[in-house]
Design an enzyme around this catalytic site. Sequence first.
Site, PDB file in Angstrom:
ATOM      1  N   LYS A   1      45.452 -27.619  36.979  1.00  0.00           N
ATOM      2  CA  LYS A   1      46.337 -26.487  37.285  1.00  0.00           C
ATOM      3  C   LYS A   1      47.782 -26.982  37.350  1.00  0.00           C
ATOM      4  CE  LYS A   1      46.801 -22.792  40.745  1.00  0.00           C
ATOM      5  NZ  LYS A   1      46.285 -22.250  42.015  1.00  0.00           N
TER       6      LYS A   1
ATOM      7  N   SER B   1      41.964 -18.824  45.668  1.00  0.00           N
ATOM      8  CA  SER B   1      42.423 -19.040  44.293  1.00  0.00           C
ATOM      9  C   SER B   1      41.545 -19.933  43.421  1.00  0.00           C
ATOM     10  CB  SER B   1      43.841 -19.592  44.290  1.00  0.00           C
ATOM     11  OG  SER B   1      44.735 -18.526  44.494  1.00  0.00           O
TER      12      SER B   1
ATOM     13  N   SER C   1      44.649 -17.447  41.896  1.00  0.00           N
ATOM     14  CA  SER C   1      45.719 -17.886  41.037  1.00  0.00           C
ATOM     15  C   SER C   1      45.323 -18.999  40.047  1.00  0.00           C
ATOM     16  CB  SER C   1      46.883 -18.386  41.888  1.00  0.00           C
ATOM     17  OG  SER C   1      46.507 -19.535  42.612  1.00  0.00           O
TER      18      SER C   1
HETATM   19  N1  GLN Z   1      45.180 -14.037  46.268  1.00  0.00           N
HETATM   20  C1  GLN Z   1      45.668 -14.898  47.281  1.00  0.00           C
HETATM   21  C2  GLN Z   1      47.173 -14.794  47.358  1.00  0.00           C
HETATM   22  O1  GLN Z   1      47.718 -14.171  46.536  1.00  0.00           O
HETATM   23  C3  GLN Z   1      45.173 -16.270  47.044  1.00  0.00           C
HETATM   24  C4  GLN Z   1      46.170 -17.277  46.650  1.00  0.00           C
HETATM   25  C5  GLN Z   1      45.682 -18.697  46.666  1.00  0.00           C
HETATM   26  O2  GLN Z   1      44.577 -19.022  47.110  1.00  0.00           O
HETATM   27  N2  GLN Z   1      46.545 -19.580  46.187  1.00  0.00           N
HETATM   28  O3  GLN Z   1      47.797 -15.313  48.223  1.00  0.00           O
END
Ligand code: GLN
Length: 490
Positions: A81, A180, A156
Amino acid sequence: MTEHSSILALGIGEVLTQFQKRDLSVKELVQAYLSQMERTASLNIYITVTEERALKDAEISDAHWKAGTQRPLEGIPLGIKDAFCTKDVRTTAASKILGDFIPPYESTVTQNLWDAGAVLLGKTNMDEFCMGSTTTPEHTGPVLNPWDATRTVGGSSGGSAAAVAAGAALATMGTDTGGSVRQPASFCGVVGLRPTYGRCSRRGMIAFSSSLDQAGPLTRSVRDAALLLEVMSGHDLWDATSSRQAVPSFSKALGESVRGMKVGIPKELYDKQGTASSVWEKGRALFSEAGCEIVFVSLPYLSYALPCYYILTSAEAASNLQRYDGVKYGFRASPPFGKEWSSLDEMYEKTRGEGFGREVKRRILTGTYALTQGHHDVYYEKAISVKRLISEDFSRVFQQVDVLMTPTTPTDAFPLAEIPEDPVTMYNNDIFTVPVNVGGVSAISVPVETSLQGMPMGLQIIAPPFEEMSLIRFGGIIESCAALPPYPFL
Ligand code: GLN
């Protein structure tokens, strides 16, 4: 092509055996992955492809196999990532503000992987600064779901999940602050594991919310997730929040029976079930069959997990993202045509205004608000107290049950055209994943079935802090009972 496909379908263990027997060279495998990356380029999975480095590393790995000096992941091709700093390789967090930033150092987690012999294929696309659940960043564009290109991959770590599903990497790294790794894993039909906070070092991971961020593997099997976790984990002198807990051989938990163990269903989440009802039922049936006792448990403070999470993470993000000011990293806006900046503040404002996307700005604004004098006690301090109550809820139920079970997501991957405009509706989709992070526990998402639309859906297992062995053990059971269609593109 068929030959490539069969190579790409191999897991980490199988690949290592083939290397050992000289049935396959690292170079052949890496070349197969590089051509699959090209073939799936329209899915927009990678931000940066590191082809030259991958081929060079493959040669080094082949030499190690030849000399008998191979390391635990010798020659395993990975996608990372774009939230991990990789020395000498562009790292952007999918944000315009980082421009073509080239980190001068390597994140500890990725360094551990390279030290074990893994090969970098490239940096995967993601929601900007890890904020989001759809991988539709304004700067680098949306990633399309390999199962159905009109649908979202989740986020994400959406590029990392799609890479594994599309055979554009053998396995990948993601980060999980509120789901994410697990949510995109569920949407793409792959395994995603969120280790306990502190299990892996956060050094060199671009910070979103430092008290919750954690690296996690995305793979096509539970065994592969265990193998990666063994290498990624461990104490790091450079991260005071990384744990000194011993790192067990996680893969040893595979195949162990779960007969007589107790699986809890959080009542508060079960009552909220939407279209994922079939996942709940599938999970119940599967674990009853495996000889587990299924019990309903109550975690009353879970209903506050989402507001608590969004206040804490936005506050921390507002603070963490102050460093992007047009001076230290990548992008700086240009002054008005033919003019100089009238002040330093003007340069900051223009740079941050142009450099950050909408969602990131929203979080910076919300977070700053929650931290201002007068609101600090009402929001931030309150959220800290709620976080503690949620973690106490988990400690209490883990005295009654071995693990908890929930669907990973309330729905399957929704169409890109139906991404909710309203951010709160979007945030509510994190209902099953966020409590894990706020409660300081660990979890895995394993594909369990396909929805009526033919999209994969994951079942989530939650275990007490530092008991990832249980995640692997229960995850293995799900995997052995789940019937999923073969991966597209493989
Ligand atoms: N959907 C969550 C957010 O937008 C998860 C983000 C994450 O785990 N980086 O914060």
